[in-house]
Design a protein around this motif. Structure first.
Motif, PDB file in Angstrom:
ATOM      1  N   GLN A  93       0.910  -1.427  -0.086  1.00  0.00           N
ATOM      2  CA  GLN A  93      -0.162   0.024   0.106  1.00  0.00           C
ATOM      3  C   GLN A  93       0.697   1.145  -0.034  1.00  0.00           C
ATOM      4  O   GLN A  93       0.381   2.288  -0.249  1.00  0.00           O
ATOM      5  CB  GLN A  93      -0.872  -0.272   1.424  1.00  0.00           C
ATOM      6  CG  GLN A  93      -1.946  -1.030   1.276  1.00  0.00           C
ATOM      7  CD  GLN A  93      -2.671  -1.142   0.024  1.00  0.00           C
ATOM      8  OE1 GLN A  93      -2.587  -1.738  -1.075  1.00  0.00           O
ATOM      9  NE2 GLN A  93      -3.776  -0.120  -0.263  1.00  0.00           N
ATOM     10  N   ASP A  94       2.046   1.190   0.204  1.00  0.00           N
ATOM     11  CA  ASP A  94       2.970   2.267   0.243  1.00  0.00           C
ATOM     12  C   ASP A  94       3.940   2.255  -0.958  1.00  0.00           C
ATOM     13  O   ASP A  94       4.699   3.100  -1.155  1.00  0.00           O
ATOM     14  CB  ASP A  94       4.075   2.001   1.295  1.00  0.00           C
ATOM     15  CG  ASP A  94       3.318   2.414   2.909  1.00  0.00           C
ATOM     16  OD1 ASP A  94       2.296   3.011   2.674  1.00  0.00           O
ATOM     17  OD2 ASP A  94       3.879   1.662   3.689  1.00  0.00           O
ATOM     18  N   THR A  95       3.622   1.355  -1.993  1.00  0.00           N
ATOM     19  CA  THR A  95       4.228   1.139  -3.101  1.00  0.00           C
ATOM     20  C   THR A  95       3.598   1.609  -4.432  1.00  0.00           C
ATOM     21  O   THR A  95       2.586   0.897  -4.747  1.00  0.00           O
ATOM     22  CB  THR A  95       4.717  -0.192  -3.109  1.00  0.00           C
ATOM     23  OG1 THR A  95       5.191  -0.755  -2.356  1.00  0.00           O
ATOM     24  CG2 THR A  95       5.642  -0.450  -4.640  1.00  0.00           C
ATOM     25  N   PRO A  96       3.703   2.952  -5.078  1.00  0.00           N
ATOM     26  CA  PRO A  96       3.062   3.400  -6.163  1.00  0.00           C
ATOM     27  C   PRO A  96       3.292   3.118  -7.524  1.00  0.00           C
ATOM     28  O   PRO A  96       3.789   3.635  -8.340  1.00  0.00           O
ATOM     29  CB  PRO A  96       3.487   5.014  -5.833  1.00  0.00           C
ATOM     30  CG  PRO A  96       5.237   4.929  -5.554  1.00  0.00           C
ATOM     31  CD  PRO A  96       5.055   3.751  -4.643  1.00  0.00           C
ATOM     32  N   ILE A  97       2.654   1.744  -7.282  1.00  0.00           N
ATOM     33  CA  ILE A  97       2.783   0.926  -8.804  1.00  0.00           C
ATOM     34  C   ILE A  97       1.755   0.025  -8.881  1.00  0.00           C
ATOM     35  O   ILE A  97       1.120  -0.476  -7.499  1.00  0.00           O
ATOM     36  CB  ILE A  97       4.174  -0.180  -8.700  1.00  0.00           C
ATOM     37  CG1 ILE A  97       5.460   0.680  -8.694  1.00  0.00           C
ATOM     38  CG2 ILE A  97       3.993  -0.626  -9.947  1.00  0.00           C
ATOM     39  CD1 ILE A  97       6.688  -0.062  -8.664  1.00  0.00           C
ATOM     40  N   ALA A  98       1.058  -0.027  -9.693  1.00  0.00           N
ATOM     41  CA  ALA A  98      -0.226  -1.247  -9.930  1.00  0.00           C
ATOM     42  C   ALA A  98       0.445  -2.699  -9.859  1.00  0.00           C
ATOM     43  O   ALA A  98       0.975  -3.072 -10.524  1.00  0.00           O
ATOM     44  CB  ALA A  98      -0.927  -1.122 -11.269  1.00  0.00           C
ATOM     45  N   ILE A  99      -0.080  -3.015  -8.757  1.00  0.00           N
ATOM     46  CA  ILE A  99       0.684  -4.525  -8.177  1.00  0.00           C
ATOM     47  C   ILE A  99      -0.496  -5.328  -7.835  1.00  0.00           C
ATOM     48  O   ILE A  99      -1.377  -4.795  -7.183  1.00  0.00           O
ATOM     49  CB  ILE A  99       1.760  -4.343  -7.131  1.00  0.00           C
ATOM     50  CG1 ILE A  99       2.633  -3.411  -7.361  1.00  0.00           C
ATOM     51  CG2 ILE A  99       2.214  -5.798  -7.065  1.00  0.00           C
ATOM     52  CD1 ILE A  99       3.948  -3.337  -6.217  1.00  0.00           C
ATOM     53  N   THR A 100      -0.490  -6.497  -8.344  1.00  0.00           N
ATOM     54  CA  THR A 100      -1.388  -7.635  -7.340  1.00  0.00           C
ATOM     55  C   THR A 100      -0.583  -8.532  -6.984  1.00  0.00           C
ATOM     56  O   THR A 100       0.314  -9.173  -7.650  1.00  0.00           O
ATOM     57  CB  THR A 100      -2.349  -8.188  -8.677  1.00  0.00           C
ATOM     58  OG1 THR A 100      -3.249  -7.340  -9.453  1.00  0.00           O
ATOM     59  CG2 THR A 100      -3.080  -9.432  -8.043  1.00  0.00           C
ATOM     60  N   ALA A 101      -0.686  -8.710  -5.459  1.00  0.00           N
ATOM     61  CA  ALA A 101       0.225  -9.453  -4.894  1.00  0.00           C
ATOM     62  C   ALA A 101      -0.698 -10.440  -4.240  1.00  0.00           C
ATOM     63  O   ALA A 101      -1.667 -10.220  -3.556  1.00  0.00           O
ATOM     64  CB  ALA A 101       0.973  -8.966  -3.853  1.00  0.00           C
ATOM     65  N   VAL A 102      -0.443 -11.867  -4.464  1.00  0.00           N
ATOM     66  CA  VAL A 102      -0.935 -13.000  -3.826  1.00  0.00           C
ATOM     67  C   VAL A 102      -0.303 -13.844  -3.006  1.00  0.00           C
ATOM     68  O   VAL A 102       0.601 -14.288  -3.651  1.00  0.00           O
ATOM     69  CB  VAL A 102      -1.468 -13.846  -5.167  1.00  0.00           C
ATOM     70  CG1 VAL A 102      -2.869 -14.734  -4.779  1.00  0.00           C
ATOM     71  CG2 VAL A 102      -2.262 -12.854  -6.314  1.00  0.00           C
ATOM     72  N   THR A 103      -0.587 -13.946  -1.797  1.00  0.00           N
ATOM     73  CA  THR A 103       0.058 -14.744  -0.895  1.00  0.00           C
ATOM     74  C   THR A 103      -0.236 -16.238  -1.242  1.00  0.00           C
ATOM     75  O   THR A 103      -1.147 -16.608  -1.780  1.00  0.00           O
ATOM     76  CB  THR A 103      -0.301 -14.415   0.555  1.00  0.00           C
ATOM     77  OG1 THR A 103      -1.585 -14.992   0.653  1.00  0.00           O
ATOM     78  CG2 THR A 103      -0.326 -12.969   0.922  1.00  0.00           C
ATOM     79  N   SER A 104       0.699 -17.202  -0.634  1.00  0.00           N
ATOM     80  CA  SER A 104       0.365 -18.478  -0.511  1.00  0.00           C
ATOM     81  C   SER A 104      -0.753 -18.959  -0.194  1.00  0.00           C
ATOM     82  O   SER A 104      -1.643 -19.959  -0.600  1.00  0.00           O
ATOM     83  CB  SER A 104       1.417 -19.297   0.219  1.00  0.00           C
ATOM     84  OG  SER A 104       1.663 -18.957   1.400  1.00  0.00           O
ATOM     85  N   LYS A 105      -1.217 -18.220   0.944  1.00  0.00           N
ATOM     86  CA  LYS A 105      -2.690 -18.884   1.538  1.00  0.00           C
ATOM     87  C   LYS A 105      -3.834 -18.429   0.589  1.00  0.00           C
ATOM     88  O   LYS A 105      -4.655 -19.177   0.413  1.00  0.00           O
ATOM     89  CB  LYS A 105      -2.785 -17.965   2.803  1.00  0.00           C
ATOM     90  CG  LYS A 105      -4.152 -18.475   3.644  1.00  0.00           C
ATOM     91  CD  LYS A 105      -4.161 -19.877   3.921  1.00  0.00           C
ATOM     92  CE  LYS A 105      -5.379 -20.415   4.728  1.00  0.00           C
ATOM     93  NZ  LYS A 105      -5.399 -22.031   4.896  1.00  0.00           N
ATOM     94  N   ASP A 106      -3.442 -17.126  -0.037  1.00  0.00           N
ATOM     95  CA  ASP A 106      -4.715 -16.802  -1.240  1.00  0.00           C
ATOM     96  C   ASP A 106      -4.692 -18.042  -2.194  1.00  0.00           C
ATOM     97  O   ASP A 106      -5.894 -18.122  -2.665  1.00  0.00           O
ATOM     98  CB  ASP A 106      -4.254 -15.507  -1.779  1.00  0.00           C
ATOM     99  CG  ASP A 106      -4.573 -14.320  -0.834  1.00  0.00           C
ATOM    100  OD1 ASP A 106      -5.431 -14.408   0.216  1.00  0.00           O
ATOM    101  OD2 ASP A 106      -3.978 -13.208  -0.802  1.00  0.00           O
TER     102      ASP A 106
END
Length: 841
Positions: free
Chosen positions: A58-71
Motif C-alpha cells: 500500500q506504500d508502493t506507487p505501482i499497480a501491483i497484484t500481490a497474491v499470498t500462498s494462502k490466497d
C-alpha cells in the motif's frame, strides 16, 4: 479515456514514489518511517519487493497484484497459469502445443504467445531475484512460495528488457532460524488426480537453518484420443474410414464383440515432480547468506487440441494424395462432436518406403513415412542461486545475487488433428544461463536511493525436425542463440520536505546493452540443396529506460500517485523460415505508459481499494502480417500447383498472398503455383487505454470479500486491430470476485470456511481476417469448503473448479489464416473436483 485520466490526475494530486527502504533511518520519531513488518490491525499488509527493496504494497506507487500462498491455496491455484483469474487486465495461458510447455502472458493488452527464439517475451519473470528469459517452461509450480507479485505496465528501469507489459516476481519462503516445522499435503480429485506435497524447516543452530520441500503431481488427461477406424465402426459408418488401418488392432470387432469405447490415449494430463531446498546462514546480525536450489521434471501429456474446421479443398496436391491413398477425403469426418475428443494420434500409418505415384514425399525413401512420436513433454529444469545481504550501516545496505539455471526440453506437435500426417515437428531445446546482480541502497530523511548492476549470459540450442508430407519436405534445424545483457541502473525517491509532508518525487534510469548472437541452420533432408537456409543474425540494442513520477500521501491510509515509464524488447527475427526468401530481421518493441492511481485503506483498515488508470503509447510495434509466397523446390524453381500470387492488402510494400485460380484463369492458361505461409513485418503503432480496480473488504470479523475489475481498449490506426496478439476494437474486460466466511465452534475447536470465487474474461479475437473463431466471453465459478482444527494444525478441504462446466479455449491455432487447411483450438479443462488434506507439525 485519456480525458478521464487527466481529470483523475488533477483530482488525485498526481504522485509516485518508486522505492522505499526496508530499514528505518535514525532520527526524530516523527520523521522516521514505520518499519516494514507486514503485520497490522484489520486487513493484513503484504510486503513486496517490486522496487528491489521490501515495502508495504500500500506504500508502493505501482499497480501491483500481490497474491499470498494462502490466497492461492484457498482459491485452488497452483501454478502461474492460474493467475489469470486473479489479476485484472492480465491473461496467463498455457501456450499452444506447437510452442511447447510454457505460459503466454498478456498484461494491459500486450502479450506474446510464441516460445521461439526470434521473439523475446514481453513480460519478465523473476524468481527470488533470478531472471527467467523465456516462456518455455515458465508455468512454474508455485511450490513453497511466500507470494507472487504481478506488476502491470512497463518496468524497464528495475526489471530491464522484456518487461514491456509488466513483470512477474515470485518470492519464495525463507528458512527460519527459530522454529522447526514440517507439513504434508495430499490432494486427490478428478481424472485420477493425485498431488503430494511435503516440506520442512530445520534450524541447525542459532544462525543456520535449512528448508526443503517437494511435490509430485499426476492427473490423467481430460481429452480422449479416439481410434478413428474403431469409432467409425462403433457409430455404424465404417464407409467413412475407407481403407485406414485401426491404430490398435485390439479395437477390431467381430459379430460377437464390439469395443466399449475407442479410447487409445489422452491429452491434457499432468505428470510433474519438483523439489526445492534453501539454506540460510546469518553469522552476524548484519550479514545473511542464502543458498537455494530447485529441480523440476515435467512429463505431462500434450495439451488438449481440438480440430474446429477443415477445408475440404487442400492447398497442396500432396495432401490430397495422402488421404486418397486410404480412400478418404480430408473433410468434416475428422471433426469430433465432443471438444474433449480428437482423432490425432501422432502416428503416420503410411509406412516407411511406401511409394504413392505423384507424391513428392512418399517416394520410396526409408526416411519417409511410418513416424510415430510420444505426445508429451520431456522437460528437465534446475537451478542454483546465492543471495548475500549485508548491512553496511544503519541506513545503507548491499545485496548481491548470482544464479545458474539449466533447461533441457523436448516437445512434439502434429497439426492436422487426423490419424494421418500432414506436418509433425520435433523440438529439442537447451538453455543454460547465468544471472548476477548487485544493489547498493540507502534511506535517509530526505531521500531513498538504489544503485544496481545487472549481468545475464546464456547459451542455448534448438534442434528440430519438421516432417512435412504436405509439402514433400523434411527439414532439419540446428540453431544456437547466445544472449548477453549488461545494465546499470539508479532510482531515487526524494522527499523535499521530509517524511512529515507526504510529498515525494521519483526518478529512475537504466542503461542496458543487450545483444543475442544467433546462428540458424535449416536444411533439407538431402543436402546440399538450393532450398537450404543458413544465416547468422545479432539482434542488439543499447537502451536508456526511464521512469518519473510524483506521489502524495494524503494520510497514512491514502496514497495517490502518477508516473510515466518506458519499456522495450530486443529486436527479433523470423526463427521459422520455410525457405531462404523468408529470412528477415525486425526492430524491437518500445512503449511509454502513463499511469495515475490511488491506494486506500479505509474504515479502520476494513476496506482496501487500489485504483489505476493508464494510457500506453506503443510507438514501436513490429507486427507479423501473415501472407503467402510461392514454394520453391530443391533446385530453387517454382513448384506447380493451382494458386496464383496476389498482393497482401494489409501488409507492407511487396508482401503477397495466394488464392486459387479461377476456372477462367485455368482456361486462359494462367500458370499456377503451390504456395506456403510467410510472415511480413511492419511497424504498427498502437494505443492502449484502460483502468483497474481492486478491492478487499472485511466488514465484520471472519467475513472476507475480494474483487477486481479491469478494462483495456487497444487501437491501432494503421491496421485493423483484429490481428494476431492484439486486442479487438471492442473493449476487453476482466473481473473477479471471491467471498468466504469462517464459521467458528465446529467440533474439536475447529472452523468451517466456505468460499466461492467467480471470474470473467471478455471475448478475444485471434484471427486477422475473420471473427468466426473468436473466444466468446466466459465466466468461471470455483467453490471450496474447508474444515480446519487449529489445535491440531490439520485441515481438510473439498473444492470444485469450473463448477458450471463452461467451455472455453486457451488458444486457437488459425492455420487457415496462413493458407493451410485447418483450425485448431485448445479447450480448457471441464469441471473438476478435488479433496485436500493437510497437516503441519
Amino acid at each position: 479515456m485519456r480525458r478521464s485520466i487527466a481529470v483523475g490526475a488533477s483530482v488525485l494530486s498526481l504522485a509516485i514514489a518508486s522505492t522505499t527502504a526496508a530499514q528505518s533511518v535514525t532520527g526524530d520519531e516523527e520523521t522516521t518511517p514505520p518499519p516494514v513488518t507486514g503485520e497490522s490491525a484489520g486487513i493484513s499488509d503484504i510486503v513486496v519487493t517490486a522496487t528491489r527493496q521490501a515495502t508495504n504494497m500500500q506504500d508502493t506507487p505501482i499497480a501491483i497484484t500481490a497474491v499470498t500462498s494462502k490466497d492461492l491455496e484457498v482459491r485452488g491455484l497452483s501454478n502461474v497459469e492460474d493467475l489469470t483469474v486473479v489479476v485484472p487486465n492480465a491473461e496467463f495461458r498455457r501456450t499452444h502445443g506447437a510452442f511447447g510447455p510454457g505460459v503466454s502472458a498478456s498484461i494491459r493488452g500486450i502479450g506474446q504467445s510464441d516460445t521461439n527464439i526470434g521473439n523475446d517475451p514481453v513480460v519478465a519473470y523473476y524468481i527470488d531475484d533470478i531472471y527467467y528469459p523465456t516462456l518455455l517452461g515458465s508455468n512454474f509450480d508455485l511450490l513453497d512460495i511466500d507470494h507472487v507479485e504481478v506488476l502491470r505496465g512497463p518496468q524497464g528501469t528495475l526489471f530491464g528488457r522484456n518487461s514491456l507489459a509488466g513483470a512477474v516476481n515470485i518470492v519464495s519462503r525463507q528458512p527460519d532460524f527459530l522454529d522447526a516445522s514440517s507439513y504434508v499435503e495430499l490432494t486427490v480429485g478428478s481424472f485420477n488426480r493425485t498431488d503430494i506435497r511435503a516440506g520442512f524447516n530445520m534450524p541447525l543452530g542459532e544462525n543456520l537453518a535449512l528448508m526443503a520441500s517437494g511435490a509430485l503431481k499426476k492427473r490423467r488427461g481430460y481429452q480422449r484420443v479416439l481410434d478413428f477406424v474403431c469409432e467409425m465402426n462403433r457409430l455404424g459408418t465404417p464407409e467413412l474410414a475407407g481403407d485406414l488401418p485401426p491404430y490398435d488392432l485390439a479395437n477390431l470387432g467381430n459379430p460377437e464383440f464390439t469395443p466399449d469405447d475407442c479410447i487409445i490415449g489422452r491429452f491434457g494430463g499432468e505428470d510433474v515432480a519438483a523439489v526445492r531446498a534453501a539454506m540460510a546462514w546469518e553469522p552476524t546480525e548484519r550479514l545473511r547468506l542464502t543458498v537455494s536450489g530447485d529441480y523440476t521434471r515435467d512429463e505431462s501429456s500434450n495439451p488438449a487440441d481440438k480440430t474446429l474446421s477443415l477445408r475440404p479443398a487442400l492447398n497442396t496436391p500432396n495432401e490430397n494424395l495422402s488421404f486418397a491413398y486410404y480412400g478418404v477425403a480430408y473433410d468434416d469426418r475428422f471433426i469430433t462432436p465432443d471438444p474433449y475428443e480428437t482423432f490425432e494420434t501422432y502416428n503416420d500409418p503410411i509406412g516407411a518406403g511406401t511409394v504413392i505415384p505423384g507424391h513428392s514425399y512418399y517416394n520410396g525413401s526409408s526416411t519417409r513415412g511410418g513416424h510415430t512420436l510420444a505426445p508429451r513433454s520431456d522437460l528437465d529444469q534446475w537451478g542454483v542461486s546465492g543471495k548475500l545481504q549485508y548491512e553496511i550501516s544503519s541506513d545503507i545496505d548491499l545485496t548481491a545475487v548470482v544464479g545458474y539455471r539449466s533447461l533441457v526440453e523436448r516437445h512434439v506437435y502434429q497439426k492436422d488433428g487426423t490419424p494421418l500426417q500432414t506436418e509433425m515437428t520435433t523440438n529439442d531445446v537447451t538453455n543454460n544461463y547465468v544471472t548476477a546482480e548487485a544493489r547498493l541502497s540507502g534511506q535517509h530523511e530526505w531521500i531513498d536511493w538504489i544503485f544496481g548492476a545487472f549481468y545475464f549470459e546464456a547459451e542455448g540450442t534448438q534442434h528440430a525436425i519438421i516432417d512435412q508430407p504436405r509439402t514433400g519436405l523434411i527439414r532439419t534445424l540446428f540453431n544456437t542463440f547466445d544472449p548477453i545483457s549488461k545494465a546499470v541502473y539508479a532510482n531515487a525517491t526524494v522527499r523535499p520536505f521530509g517524511y512529515d509532508n507526504g510529498l515525494s518525487l521519483t526518478g529512475g534510469l537504466r542503461y542496458s546493452d543487450d545483444k543475442k548472437e544467433v546462428s540458424i541452420t535449416n536444411l533439407l533432408e538431402n543436402t546440399p540443396a538450393p532450398g537450404d537456409i543458413r544465416f547468422n543474425v545479432t539482434p542488439e540494442a543499447t537502451v536508456l529506460s526511464w521512469k518519473a513520477g510524483i506521489n502524495y500521501e494524503i494520510s497514512p491510509s491514502t496514497l495517490v500517485y502518477a508516473s510515466a515509464a518506458t519499456g522495450y524488447t530486443l529486436p527479433g527475427f523470423n526463427a521459422r523460415p520455410q525457405q531462404a526468401t523468408q529470412v528477415a530481421q525486425f526492430d524491437g518493441n518500445e512503449n511509454i505508459a502513463y499511469e495515475v492511481g490511488a491506494k486506500l485503506d479505509l474504515f479502520n483498515r476494513r476496506l482496501r481499494m487500489n485504483l489505476a488508470g493508464f494510457y500506453t503509447d506503443f510507438s514501436k510495434r513490429p507486427l507479423a502480417i501473415g501472407g503467402q509466397e510461392i514454394l520453391l523446390d530443391a533446385s530453387g524453381n517454382n513448384t506447380p500447383g493451382n494458386q496464383v500470387l496476389i498482393p497482401l492488402p494489409e501488409g507492407p510494400d511487396g508482401s503477397t498472398t495466394c488464392r486459387a485460380r479461377t476456372a477462367q484463369e485455368i482456361a486462359q492458361g494462367v500458370p499456377g503455383y503451390t504456395c506456403i505461409i510467410r510472415n511480413f513485418y511492419q511497424n504498427t503503432p498502437a494505443e492502449i487505454i484502460g483502468f483497474e480496480a481492486e478491492i478487499t473488504a472485511e466488514p465484520i470479523d471472519n467475513l472476507l470479500f475480494n474483487g477486481a475489475l479491469g478494462y483495456s481498449k487497444f487501437s491501432s490506426p494503421d491496421i485493423d486491430a483484429r490481428t494476431v496478439n492484439a486486442r479487438q476494437p471492442e473493449p476487453f474486460w476482466t473481473a473477479n470476485a471471491g467471498l468466504q466466511y469462517t464459521i467458528e465452534g465446529a467440533p474439536l475447536g475447529g472452523t468451517i470456511t466456505p468460499r466461492v470465487d467467480w471470474s470473467f474474461q471478455g471475448s478475444r479475437t485471434f484471427s486477422r481476417v475473420s471473427t468466426e473463431f473468436n473466444q466468446p466471453s466466459y465466466m468461471l465459478v470455483n467453490a471450496r469448503v474447508a474444515y480446519a482444527i487449529p489445535d491440531y494444525d490439520f485441515e481438510i478441504a473439498l473444492g470444485v473448479t469450473n463448477l458450471f462446466e463452461d467451455l472455453y479455449y486457451h488458444n486457437f491455432f488459425l492455420l487457415q489464416d496462413f493458407g493451410q487447411s485447418n483450425i485448431q483450438g485448445q479447450p480448457a479443462a471441464p469441471r473438476e473436483w478435488y479433496l485436500r488434506l493437510s497437516k503441519s507439525f
